[in-house]
Motif scaffolding. Structure first.
Motif, PDB file in Angstrom:
ATOM      1  N   VAL A 158      20.570   9.434 -75.903  1.00 31.18           N
ATOM      2  CA  VAL A 158      20.793   8.011 -75.646  1.00 31.18           C
ATOM      3  C   VAL A 158      19.924   7.661 -74.451  1.00 31.18           C
ATOM      4  O   VAL A 158      20.136   8.181 -73.351  1.00 31.18           O
ATOM      5  N   PHE A 159      18.936   6.797 -74.664  1.00 27.31           N
ATOM      6  CA  PHE A 159      17.927   6.504 -73.652  1.00 27.31           C
ATOM      7  C   PHE A 159      18.069   5.062 -73.178  1.00 27.31           C
ATOM      8  O   PHE A 159      18.080   4.125 -73.987  1.00 27.31           O
ATOM      9  N   GLY A 217      19.653   9.767 -71.008  1.00 31.45           N
ATOM     10  CA  GLY A 217      18.438   9.696 -70.213  1.00 31.45           C
ATOM     11  C   GLY A 217      18.009   8.267 -70.011  1.00 31.45           C
ATOM     12  O   GLY A 217      18.614   7.328 -70.547  1.00 31.45           O
ATOM     13  N   GLY A 218      16.978   8.100 -69.241  1.00 34.83           N
ATOM     14  CA  GLY A 218      16.478   6.753 -69.009  1.00 34.83           C
ATOM     15  C   GLY A 218      15.278   6.748 -68.093  1.00 34.83           C
ATOM     16  O   GLY A 218      14.922   7.759 -67.469  1.00 34.83           O
ATOM     17  N   HIS A 219      14.683   5.588 -68.020  1.00 34.07           N
ATOM     18  CA  HIS A 219      13.493   5.369 -67.202  1.00 34.07           C
ATOM     19  C   HIS A 219      13.848   4.499 -66.011  1.00 34.07           C
ATOM     20  O   HIS A 219      14.522   3.478 -66.171  1.00 34.07           O
ATOM     21  N   SER A 220      13.414   4.899 -64.823  1.00 36.41           N
ATOM     22  CA  SER A 220      13.572   4.091 -63.625  1.00 36.41           C
ATOM     23  C   SER A 220      15.064   3.766 -63.391  1.00 36.41           C
ATOM     24  O   SER A 220      15.891   4.663 -63.362  1.00 36.41           O
ATOM     25  N   LEU A 221      15.424   2.482 -63.268  1.00 36.58           N
ATOM     26  CA  LEU A 221      16.827   2.131 -63.060  1.00 36.58           C
ATOM     27  C   LEU A 221      17.697   2.502 -64.268  1.00 36.58           C
ATOM     28  O   LEU A 221      18.905   2.709 -64.129  1.00 36.58           O
ATOM     29  N   GLY A 222      17.067   2.590 -65.424  1.00 35.94           N
ATOM     30  CA  GLY A 222      17.800   3.071 -66.594  1.00 35.94           C
ATOM     31  C   GLY A 222      18.224   4.520 -66.429  1.00 35.94           C
ATOM     32  O   GLY A 222      19.273   4.939 -66.916  1.00 35.94           O
TER      33      GLY A 222
END
Length: 254
Positions: A76-77, A136-141
């Motif tokens: 889950v991204f 997982g996520g990118h930056s603030l994500g």
């Protein structure tokens, strides 16, 4: 007009003025939050046209599945702040094709992860065949993904240009943190400063020449540093790092 009437009139005018300012701020914020950095169409089309990847829009998320044998792993991204979920299709599709990973890219409330307080099950329900879930996520994500990692049943955490604000150091999560040496927002120094909040065996990867925006495909981002590698190279190195991590059975070092 009596003194009491004048006082009530001034108070009423002040209240109206304050409410007017609040309304303008709210309208301005909603307008800002409703204009995300859109994904590049050419990059997204590469993922859509990949015969090894199947993509569909599930309403509150975008789901990517392998057309071949699925590994049982799911991710889950969570997108970065104000970044179009479709901007991550191409960069994540390589791992889907190579490892059989299933990816559910969320569509955060107001395009901001911190406003999205829906439980993880909101998104995992889109892929019932998955047996092991990563977040997982990118930056603030990624910061939001760190919070989701505390929910029961999560196997691990995958960070793209990000770091945690909550302490996961005492957990048994499998963790992969990928940074870019040219990242001007989640700089190598910031990622290093957040390292103590991750488990001791977390795998830390730095991709030479990669900037913050290259974790997706949405153009340049204010505050970033110029990349010294192209997007194709960035994608290949991301895929390599993700695939090596997902294929690791945990018997060796992470």
């Amino acid at each position: 007009m009596s003194r009491s009437s004048r006082t009530r009139h001034r108070v009423r005018n002040a209240v109206v003025a304050v409410l007017g300012v609040v309304l303008l701020v709210v309208i301005g914020f909603l307008a800002w939050a409703s204009t995300p950095m859109m994904g590049e169409r050419s990059a997204a089309l590469m993922a859509w046209r990949d015969p090894a990847v199947r993509i569909h829009d599930a309403g509150d998320a975008v789901v990517m599945e392998p057309t071949g044998t699925a590994s049982g792993d799911g991710l889950v991204f969570v997108p970065g702040a104000l970044v179009d979920p479709y901007a991550y299709l191409n960069k994540l599709s390589g791992a889907v094709a190579e490892t059989g990973l299933t990816v559910v890219i969320t569509k955060p409330t107001l395009n901001l992860a911190f406003f999205d307080q829906r439980p993880l099950s909101t998104f995992t329900r889109h892929a019932q065949q998955v047996t092991d879930w990563y977040v997982g996520g990118h930056s603030l994500g990624g910061v939001r993904a760190c919070q989701l990692a505390e929910q029961p049943g999560v196997t691990g955490l995958i960070l793209f240009g990000s770091y945690c604000a909550n302490d996961l150091s005492g957990t048994d999560l499998r963790v992969l943190s990928i940074g870019g040496t040219r990242d001007g927002l989640s700089t190598p120094a910031k990622i290093a400063a957040g390292r103590p909040l991750l488990p001791d065996d977390a795998r830390m990867v730095q991709i030479a020449g990669m900037d913050h925006a290259q974790f997706g495909d949405y153009g340049e981002q204010p505050g970033d540093r110029p990349a010294t590698i192209d997007d194709e190279t960035a994608r290949a190195r991301l895929t390599q790092a993700l695939s090596a991590f997902l294929r690791d059975d945990g018997s060796g070092g992470r």
